[in-house]
Design a protein around this motif. Structure first.
Motif, PDB file in Angstrom:
ATOM      1  N   GLY A 107      19.543 -10.634  31.034  1.00  0.00           N
ATOM      2  CA  GLY A 107      19.423 -12.084  31.024  1.00  0.00           C
ATOM      3  C   GLY A 107      18.018 -12.597  31.285  1.00  0.00           C
ATOM      4  O   GLY A 107      17.743 -13.771  31.054  1.00  0.00           O
ATOM      5  N   ASP A 108      17.109 -11.728  31.766  1.00  0.00           N
ATOM      6  CA  ASP A 108      15.725 -12.151  31.982  1.00  0.00           C
ATOM      7  C   ASP A 108      15.044 -12.409  30.641  1.00  0.00           C
ATOM      8  O   ASP A 108      15.260 -11.691  29.665  1.00  0.00           O
ATOM      9  CB  ASP A 108      14.925 -11.083  32.730  1.00  0.00           C
ATOM     10  N   VAL A 109      14.203 -13.429  30.597  1.00  0.00           N
ATOM     11  CA  VAL A 109      13.450 -13.739  29.385  1.00  0.00           C
ATOM     12  C   VAL A 109      12.262 -12.783  29.283  1.00  0.00           C
ATOM     13  O   VAL A 109      11.477 -12.654  30.221  1.00  0.00           O
ATOM     14  CB  VAL A 109      12.967 -15.201  29.381  1.00  0.00           C
ATOM     15  N   ILE A 110      12.164 -12.105  28.155  1.00  0.00           N
ATOM     16  CA  ILE A 110      11.068 -11.162  27.903  1.00  0.00           C
ATOM     17  C   ILE A 110       9.885 -11.897  27.270  1.00  0.00           C
ATOM     18  O   ILE A 110       8.742 -11.718  27.670  1.00  0.00           O
ATOM     19  CB  ILE A 110      11.545 -10.023  26.991  1.00  0.00           C
ATOM     20  N   ALA A 111      10.177 -12.697  26.255  1.00  0.00           N
ATOM     21  CA  ALA A 111       9.142 -13.442  25.545  1.00  0.00           C
ATOM     22  C   ALA A 111       9.761 -14.688  24.930  1.00  0.00           C
ATOM     23  O   ALA A 111      10.979 -14.742  24.739  1.00  0.00           O
ATOM     24  CB  ALA A 111       8.504 -12.575  24.458  1.00  0.00           C
ATOM     25  N   THR A 112       8.913 -15.655  24.629  1.00  0.00           N
ATOM     26  CA  THR A 112       9.367 -16.846  23.909  1.00  0.00           C
ATOM     27  C   THR A 112       8.597 -16.945  22.597  1.00  0.00           C
ATOM     28  O   THR A 112       7.461 -16.487  22.495  1.00  0.00           O
ATOM     29  CB  THR A 112       9.166 -18.134  24.732  1.00  0.00           C
ATOM     30  N   PHE A 113       9.251 -17.533  21.625  1.00  0.00           N
ATOM     31  CA  PHE A 113       8.658 -17.747  20.316  1.00  0.00           C
ATOM     32  C   PHE A 113       8.432 -19.229  20.112  1.00  0.00           C
ATOM     33  O   PHE A 113       9.246 -20.052  20.545  1.00  0.00           O
ATOM     34  CB  PHE A 113       9.598 -17.231  19.205  1.00  0.00           C
ATOM     35  N   ASP A 114       7.321 -19.586  19.436  1.00  0.00           N
ATOM     36  CA  ASP A 114       7.081 -20.987  19.084  1.00  0.00           C
ATOM     37  C   ASP A 114       8.184 -21.473  18.168  1.00  0.00           C
ATOM     38  O   ASP A 114       8.716 -20.713  17.362  1.00  0.00           O
ATOM     39  CB  ASP A 114       5.736 -21.148  18.370  1.00  0.00           C
ATOM     40  N   ASP A 115       8.502 -22.749  18.291  1.00  0.00           N
ATOM     41  CA  ASP A 115       9.475 -23.377  17.410  1.00  0.00           C
ATOM     42  C   ASP A 115       8.833 -23.587  16.044  1.00  0.00           C
ATOM     43  O   ASP A 115       7.848 -24.313  15.926  1.00  0.00           O
ATOM     44  CB  ASP A 115       9.917 -24.708  18.013  1.00  0.00           C
ATOM     45  N   PRO A 116       9.393 -22.955  15.019  1.00  0.00           N
ATOM     46  CA  PRO A 116       8.781 -23.084  13.694  1.00  0.00           C
ATOM     47  C   PRO A 116       8.927 -24.487  13.105  1.00  0.00           C
ATOM     48  O   PRO A 116       8.233 -24.831  12.166  1.00  0.00           O
ATOM     49  CB  PRO A 116       9.528 -22.056  12.836  1.00  0.00           C
TER      50      PRO A 116
END
Length: 75
Positions: free
Chosen positions: A64-73
């Motif tokens: 459940g930990d966040v590894i990475a986030t991606f920009d909203d395309p």
């Protein structure tokens, strides 16, 4: 809104293979985890740009930990 890449298991971070601002394709390895003496690649589910990396080599992460986030395309 940014998309999160979330850990599915408890593991140690062996390698972080991306940096913020980096573009990735679906299937690219974002981080390499180790759990129960097995190496587990965590793959990008979609193409996009890495907004933030929230783990470091040696971290122990929980499911459940966040590894990475991606920009909203769409932004």
């Amino acid at each position: 809104m940014a998309e999160d890449l979330v850990a599915e298991i408890v593991a140690s971070v062996l390698e972080v293979l991306v940096t913020p601002g980096q573009e990735v394709e679906a299937g690219d390895t974002v981080v390499l985890l180790e759990s129960m003496k097995m190496e587990i690649p965590v793959l990008a589910e979609e193409a996009g740009t890495i907004a933030d990396v929230r783990v470091n080599v040696g971290d122990v992460i929980q499911a459940g930990d966040v590894i990475a986030t991606f920009d909203d395309p769409t932004a």
